[in-house]
Design an enzyme around this catalytic site. Structure first.
Site, PDB file in Angstrom:
ATOM      1  N   HIS A 123     -16.556 -10.254 -11.994  1.00  0.00           N
ATOM      2  CA  HIS A 123     -16.117  -9.226 -12.938  1.00  0.00           C
ATOM      3  C   HIS A 123     -16.862  -9.244 -14.268  1.00  0.00           C
ATOM      4  O   HIS A 123     -16.824  -8.267 -15.000  1.00  0.00           O
ATOM      5  CB  HIS A 123     -14.613  -9.354 -13.180  1.00  0.00           C
ATOM      6  CG  HIS A 123     -13.802  -9.112 -11.944  1.00  0.00           C
ATOM      7  ND1 HIS A 123     -13.875  -9.933 -10.845  1.00  0.00           N
ATOM      8  CD2 HIS A 123     -12.917  -8.142 -11.621  1.00  0.00           C
ATOM      9  CE1 HIS A 123     -13.074  -9.482  -9.898  1.00  0.00           C
ATOM     10  NE2 HIS A 123     -12.471  -8.388 -10.343  1.00  0.00           N
ATOM     11  N   GLU A 181       0.834  -1.210   0.000  1.00  0.00           N
ATOM     12  CA  GLU A 181       0.000   0.000   0.000  1.00  0.00           C
ATOM     13  C   GLU A 181       0.868   1.260   0.000  1.00  0.00           C
ATOM     14  O   GLU A 181       0.542   2.256  -0.652  1.00  0.00           O
ATOM     15  CB  GLU A 181      -0.950   0.018   1.206  1.00  0.00           C
ATOM     16  CG  GLU A 181      -1.976  -1.111   1.225  1.00  0.00           C
ATOM     17  CD  GLU A 181      -2.835  -1.175  -0.030  1.00  0.00           C
ATOM     18  OE1 GLU A 181      -3.150  -0.120  -0.589  1.00  0.00           O
ATOM     19  OE2 GLU A 181      -3.167  -2.303  -0.463  1.00  0.00           O
TER      20      GLU A 181
HETATM   21 ZN    ZN Z   1      -2.618  -2.590  -4.603  1.00  0.00          ZN
END
Ligand code: ZN
Ligand code: NAG
Ligand code: NAG
Length: 644
Positions: free
Chosen positions: A509, A380
């Site tokens: 998806h 992150e």
């Molecule tokens: Zn990521």
């Protein structure tokens, strides 16, 4: 009031120039006028975009870190406002597109080009409403899907995250797994008719954006003439490794389920791989080469050293700083959510946030003190580092160089962080060395996640593109799906399928219409970036057995950090081949780095398959999907004559 008249004047000048009505010198002047007008336009767009984006992101942050009804309502309102603005901006930008041939400044041209592709919202309001309604109806069907228990058909409470995931991982009962696999698809496949309508509207939207169909629009984002061929070529590079894994897994499955169910040379039954879609085969007890050897796990050591979430983030910040990259600003520490708050409900999925103002960047992560989360925190923070590096670009360029690269970089950083060498450097392991068995197990675990994912991901969008561009006719949607599954993934269904089924929709998806190619790209390019950065760092030396790619850790390498910055700071201001060239010296997606990373595992697999005389690859071992029978000459014709 002045603006539309001036606009008409400029457009007329351009048209006149094109028709060679006005002399060359005047044309040159109007170029300059036009371009400086365009720059003014783009400057205003950028200001407004940053402002609107900040509003929308703030509302989203408020909701995701404090789930209340009020915050949800605010978020919906903010999203509507933002999409109204996006559409307005698109309409304004489109008026410039006819002038693009007159511009010399490539950055101006590129910004207008990017601003003038909108996607589905380009549809007229009524159709857009229908389009979004179709998607929400399809995802509602998906989300509501539950499966009845195999041994207790009256209890239909198995949802994907409540029991079904676990069942697929744990059960070794062929028929129970088959039941779960089929029941899931029976329910999720109910969207077929809606998907048909969706395809028509999606293509209409593509046309409104200046493309022939939605497949063409999706591929165009990758800004490469032969992107589809390039994907195919990358897959061919990786296929030999996949075939070795496939052959090995087939033997292991045959040992459990017998050769009636798992034939010696056939494709793998898709329901036995521990995952509803066989996109990851994390059956450690079945597939690990050395099942009794434990993995590297520094969690106890982190706890012994009194690690806190805050300290994990500081360590990650230091990772980038050690490479001559940027520390996060102090506001990051003030605003980020790094632990589960006690006083409110949050959406815990880890995420990195750019508030579009060049100063405010945050992470939301309900961190636990574990090795797994330590790696996630670095991943992150890599996103935040990317934000920091391109923060001075205009809004429209503040993005990864292509839709897969942000993730690829996060994953590449994670590859370094989880190496034993790195864990040793930060004082969490006693030695940078692990045994051969640990190393092979570790590579296997990663391959069962990252290598087997690639053919899965490739099939999803290959199929979707064929559907969208119409090269796979509607009557063959499902059998076309299985042709690709067989050919690329080496999978077969547990039972023969037909056109009454719609198996592509078994993955979120598809009904939700979320592109999948970016995952393929990020899984390939993470290794490519890892290799390039490791070479800059001098920690991977091709051909040197003491410095293999899978053991490399780029931390504290200033050369690697500088190369990373060169790439990141460009954002999407240039086509991605140029951007990655800044870091890797390469201009194409390339699968060879992935092969290199897994080389010791591939060697082990090849020897193991040879030892057991396994057939590598697959051959048909039955019928997998019943195409609708072509209507024979006499059948329907006779019928017609009878009715006459
Ligand atoms: Zn990521
Ligand atoms: C959470 O949101 C509500 C509004 O719905 C607000 O009143 C409250 O102060 C927020 N809590 C925190 C801790 O920010
Ligand atoms: C470190 O990064 C800065 C840019 O932020 C650059 O100017 C400098 O040359 C780099 N230092 C080294 C030693 O490469």
């Amino acid at each position: 009031m002045l603006w539309p008249r001036l606009w008409a004047l400029l457009a007329a000048a351009a048209a006149a120039a094109e028709a060679a009505i006005i002399p060359e010198a005047t044309v040159r002047i109007s170029h300059l006028v036009l371009e400086s007008r365009a720059r003014e336009f783009l400057y205003k767009q950028d200001q407004r975009y940053s402002y609107e984006c900040k509003r929308a992101v703030t509302a989203s942050w408020n909701y995701h870190t404090n789930v209340t009804r009020q915050n949800k309502e605010d978020l919906v309102e903010a999203q509507e406002r933002f999409s109204d603005w996006t559409k307005q901006s698109w309409e304004e930008a489109r008026r410039w597109t006819s002038l693009l041939p007159y511009f010399r400044d490539t950055e101006v041209t590129r910004q207008i080009k990017l601003l003038s592709v909108l996607g589905a919202p380009a549809l007229p309001k009524a159709e857009l409403l229908k389009y979004t309604r179709l998607i929400s109806e399809m995802t509602a069907i998906y989300d509501a899907t539950t499966v009845c228990r195999y041994r207790n058909p009256n209890r239909c409470d198995l949802a994907m995250n409540r029991g079904l995931n676990k069942l697929l991982r744990k059960s070794r009962d062929y028929d129970e797994l088959k039941h779960a696999w089929e029941a899931w698809r029976e329910s999720t496949g109910r969207v077929r008719q809606r998907y048909q309508q969706f395809v028509q509207l999606a293509n209409k939207a593509a046309i409104a954006n200046g493309f022939r169909n939605m497949a063409e629009l999706a591929v165009a984002q990758y800004e490469s003439e032969n992107f589809r061929e390039d994907m195919g070529a990358v897959w061919e590079q990786i296929r030999p490794l996949y075939e070795q894994l496939h052959a090995y897994a087939r033997r292991k499955l045959r040992e459990v389920y017998g050769s009636d169910h798992v034939t010696r040379r056939g494709p793998l039954p898709a329901h036995l791989l521990g995952n509803m879609w066989a996109l990851s085969w994390k059956l450690d007890d079945l597939f690990l080469p050395f099942p009794d050897v434990p993995p590297v796990d520094v969690t106890p050591e982190m706890q012994r050293q009194g690690y806190t979430p805050r300290r994990m983030f500081e360590l990650a910040d230091g990772f980038f700083y050690s490479m001559n990259l940027t520390r996060v600003p102090t506001s990051f520490w003030r605003h980020s959510v790094t632990e589960t708050p006690r006083d409110r409900q949050v959406v815990c999925h880890p995420s990195a946030w750019d508030f579009c103002d060049g100063t405010d960047f945050r992470i939301k992560h309900c961190t636990s003190v574990t090795q797994e989360d330590l790696v996630t925190v670095h991943h992150e923070m890599a996103h935040v580092q990317y934000f920091l590096q391109y923060k001075n670009q205009p809004y429209i360029f503040r993005a990864g160089a292509n839709p897969g690269i942000h993730e690829a970089l996060g994953h590449a950083v994670a590859l370094s962080v989880e190496s034993p060498r790195h864990l040793w450097r930060v004082g969490l392991l006693n030695s940078p060395h692990v045994t051969y068995e640990t190393e092979i197990n570790d590579l296997m675990r990663r391959a069962l996640d990252k290598v087997v994912f690639l053919p899965y991901a490739y099939v999803v969008d290959l199929w979707r593109w064929k559907v969208l561009e119409g090269s796979l006719p509607e009557k063959d949607w499902n059998c076309g799906w299985w042709d690709l599954k067989y050919e690329i993934q080496g999978m077969r269904p547990p039972e023969v399928r037909s056109e009454a089924d719609f198996d592509a929709a078994s993955k979120y998806h598809i009904p939700a219409n979320i592109a999948y190619t970016r995952y393929f790209v990020s899984f390939v390019m993470q290794f490519q970036l890892h290799k390039a950065l490791c070479m800059k760092a001098g920690r991977y030396v091709p051909g040197d057995p003491t410095m293999p790619l899978h053991k490399c850790d780029i931390s504290s390498s200033i050369r690697a950090g500088n190369a990373m910055r060169e790439m990141m700071r460009l954002g999407s201001s240039k086509p991605w081949p140029e951007v990655i060239e800044a870091a890797t010296g390469e201009r194409k997606m390339d699968g060879s780095a992935l092969r290199e990373y897994f080389k010791p595992l591939e060697k082990w697999l090849t020897e193991d398959n040879e030892k057991h005389g396994e057939f590598v690859g697959w051959r048909p071992d039955g019928e997998y999907c019943l195409y609708e029978k072509p209507q024979t000459k006499d059948g329907p014709q006779r019928c017609q004559m009878n009715t006459e």
